[in-house]
Write a protein that holds these residues in place. Structure first.
Motif, mmCIF file in Angstrom:
data_model
loop_
_atom_site.group_PDB
_atom_site.id
_atom_site.type_symbol
_atom_site.label_atom_id
_atom_site.label_comp_id
_atom_site.label_asym_id
_atom_site.label_seq_id
_atom_site.Cartn_x
_atom_site.Cartn_y
_atom_site.Cartn_z
ATOM 1 N N GLY A 118 35.937 -20.150 42.393
ATOM 2 C CA GLY A 118 35.537 -20.772 43.451
ATOM 3 C C GLY A 118 35.098 -22.371 42.923
ATOM 4 O O GLY A 118 35.508 -23.141 43.570
ATOM 5 N N THR A 119 34.650 -22.627 41.642
ATOM 6 C CA THR A 119 34.581 -23.802 41.398
ATOM 7 C C THR A 119 35.671 -24.722 41.201
ATOM 8 O O THR A 119 35.653 -25.793 41.666
ATOM 9 C CB THR A 119 33.786 -23.778 39.861
ATOM 10 N N TYR A 145 25.323 -24.790 47.437
ATOM 11 C CA TYR A 145 25.728 -24.734 46.020
ATOM 12 C C TYR A 145 27.314 -24.519 46.339
ATOM 13 O O TYR A 145 27.577 -23.758 47.208
ATOM 14 C CB TYR A 145 25.129 -23.370 45.362
ATOM 15 N N ASP A 229 33.454 -24.336 52.873
ATOM 16 C CA ASP A 229 33.461 -23.373 51.504
ATOM 17 C C ASP A 229 33.163 -22.045 51.986
ATOM 18 O O ASP A 229 32.048 -21.868 52.190
ATOM 19 C CB ASP A 229 32.374 -24.113 50.604
ATOM 20 N N ILE A 232 31.408 -17.369 49.529
ATOM 21 C CA ILE A 232 30.584 -16.279 49.625
ATOM 22 C C ILE A 232 30.793 -15.749 51.192
ATOM 23 O O ILE A 232 30.884 -14.450 51.266
ATOM 24 C CB ILE A 232 29.044 -16.754 49.812
ATOM 25 N N LYS A 256 35.438 -15.242 45.012
ATOM 26 C CA LYS A 256 34.779 -13.791 45.071
ATOM 27 C C LYS A 256 35.556 -12.611 45.633
ATOM 28 O O LYS A 256 36.365 -12.093 44.769
ATOM 29 C CB LYS A 256 33.350 -14.141 45.825
HETATM 30 N N1 PMP Z 1 31.001 -22.080 46.366
HETATM 31 C C1 PMP Z 1 29.990 -21.464 46.827
HETATM 32 C C2 PMP Z 1 29.519 -21.154 48.390
HETATM 33 C C3 PMP Z 1 29.419 -20.379 46.058
HETATM 34 O O1 PMP Z 1 28.419 -19.628 46.535
HETATM 35 C C4 PMP Z 1 30.296 -20.188 44.616
HETATM 36 C C5 PMP Z 1 29.323 -19.252 43.552
HETATM 37 N N2 PMP Z 1 28.209 -18.684 43.854
HETATM 38 C C6 PMP Z 1 31.034 -21.352 44.441
HETATM 39 C C7 PMP Z 1 31.565 -22.149 45.296
HETATM 40 C C8 PMP Z 1 31.595 -21.311 42.847
HETATM 41 O O2 PMP Z 1 32.472 -19.929 42.585
HETATM 42 P P1 PMP Z 1 32.450 -19.363 41.251
HETATM 43 O O3 PMP Z 1 31.069 -18.830 40.466
HETATM 44 O O4 PMP Z 1 33.606 -18.248 41.237
HETATM 45 O O5 PMP Z 1 33.041 -20.643 40.061
#
Ligand code: PMP
Length: 391
Positions: A118-119, A145, A229, A232, A256
């Motif tokens: 997600g990052t 986040y 985003d 989740i 995810k």
């Molecule tokens: N966006 C949201 C809304 C998240 O909750 C998260 C991770 N909890 C991320 C991005 C980042 O995802 P990742 O941990 O797979 O890098």
């Protein structure tokens, strides 16, 4: 707080870990003091830890494991995928198939690209937004986040270059007046507004439909892209939470649950916006990634999404609603929607350990979720275990 986790093999593993990993840890979000229990095996909704203790997995690796552990259909696909080849320096049909599934499900997504987390998806979607608009800044909501990319971690976070914040406008979550004022001040320089419609960290409270409308109207009026985003929240509806609001953003980030349990991220939008990454175009934004689109992830994701159809989504959302109602009946404060829950506690770590010992795993910040292997009897069992720790 207990002096030790009370689990001997986990304690031994942690003692070795502190000599190899900083604080014995590679993922701050799953560290619980004084030392975390170590997982050994998962099946369905059950995890067995290093000491043979079994817990109901109400955390699902931070909500990613919507299918639970070792889902037979995903395992079968993975076995075939691994046998066919782990990754290639060539595209495969599987990325086309998973992209097709996402385009079919999410109204505004005409083109999609994959990432490994997600990052990464957020980082690259923000770059797409800057490239498309030719503007430098992004607006984010405080406390939400979105992963680890420098501009969207908390303002002033240690290790981030201070000049990073010059290109970031931060507004309190769902604060209409502050949002309007920030747009008035920075509107012309903003490439993108990034929003989570039900942000976990500030408490997993959905934004109001009015605020969602304001986001869309104000960004559209000023030529700013709206990025929702759904890393989740995608699991809440076939078309993600945005579909429940009738919201049509310009960009979406995913992660995810769309990978069937394997590491994944994705970002998508209209053909026009995503065209800035088209390698056939001059000056296209170049985006690689050695393991991006690897067939096991694509195939697990595809099988996983087919399992996560409208009927199953409604079923686990119903289980989440029943669980939330039952927990509120026990006197707990519980936020969220459908299959996503957030238990609010003054002493979250204390609650975490009491639940773990009683056989329930949640996130240490109280995030919890229902999953496909669960049914009514799981909810009853969970409520009995919560009731026991509430006494
Ligand atoms: N966006 C949201 C809304 C998240 O909750 C998260 C991770 N909890 C991320 C991005 C980042 O995802 P990742 O941990 O797979 O890098």
């Amino acid at each position: 707080m207990p002096a030790t986790s009370g689990t001997r093999r986990s304690d031994a593993l942690y003692a070795a870990a502190v000599r190899r990993l900083p604080g014995g840890n590679t993922r701050s979000t799953v560290y619980v003091p004084p030392s975390p229990p170590y997982a050994v095996r998962g099946e369905g909704h059950t995890i067995t830890d290093a000491d043979g203790h079994e817990v109901i997995d109400l955390q699902g690796n931070m909500t990613a494991l919507v299918h639970g552990h070792a889902h037979p259909a995903i395992l079968a696909e993975l076995r075939a995928a691994v046998a066919d080849g782990l990754c290639f320096g060539m595209p495969t049909e599987w990325e086309v198939a998973l992209a097709g599934e996402l385009v079919r499900r999410i109204d505004i997504v005409e083109r999609v690209r994959f990432a490994n987390s997600g990052t990464e998806a957020v980082m690259l979607a923000l770059r797409v937004a800057r490239a498309y608009t030719g503007r430098p800044k992004i607006l984010r909501f405080d406390g939400s986040y979105h992963g680890l990319y420098d501009p969207i971690v908390a303002t002033g976070a240690r290790g981030v270059a201070p000049q990073t914040w010059q290109a970031v406008v931060t507004v309190p979550v769902a604060d209409e007046a502050a949002f309007a004022a920030a747009l008035d001040e920075h509107g012309d320089e903003l490439a993108c507004v990034i929003v989570d419609l039900m942000p976990n960290r500030p408490g997993l409270v959905p934004v109001t439909p009015e605020f969602a409308r304001l986001l869309r109207d104000e960004t559209q009026r000023r030529g700013i892209l709206l990025l929702v985003d759904e890393v989740i929240t995608f699991r809440l509806a076939v078309g993600g939470l945005q579909s429940k609001y009738g919201l049509r953003p310009d960009l979406v980030t995913l992660g995810k649950a769309i990978g069937g349990g394997l590491p994944i991220g994705a970002y998508g939008g209209s053909a026009e916006v995503m065209a800035v990454t088209d390698p056939r175009e001059d000056g296209a934004v170049e985006l690689g990634g050695t393991f991006t689109g690897n067939p096991p992830t694509m195939r697990a994701g595809l099988v996983g999404l087919r399992l996560l159809d409208a009927r199953e989504i409604a079923r686990i959302n119903g289980l989440g609603d029943d669980l939330r109602e039952g927990l509120r009946g026990l006197g707990l404060i519980v936020n969220g929607r459908g299959s996503l829950l957030r238990i609010i506690s003054d002493e979250p770590l204390e609650l975490w350990w009491r639940l773990y010992r009683a056989g329930v795993l949640i996130a240490k910040n109280g995030l919890a979720c229902t999953s496909l292997p669960m049914d009514d009897s799981t909810v009853e069992k969970l409520l009995r275990r919560f009731a026991a720790v509430q006494r």
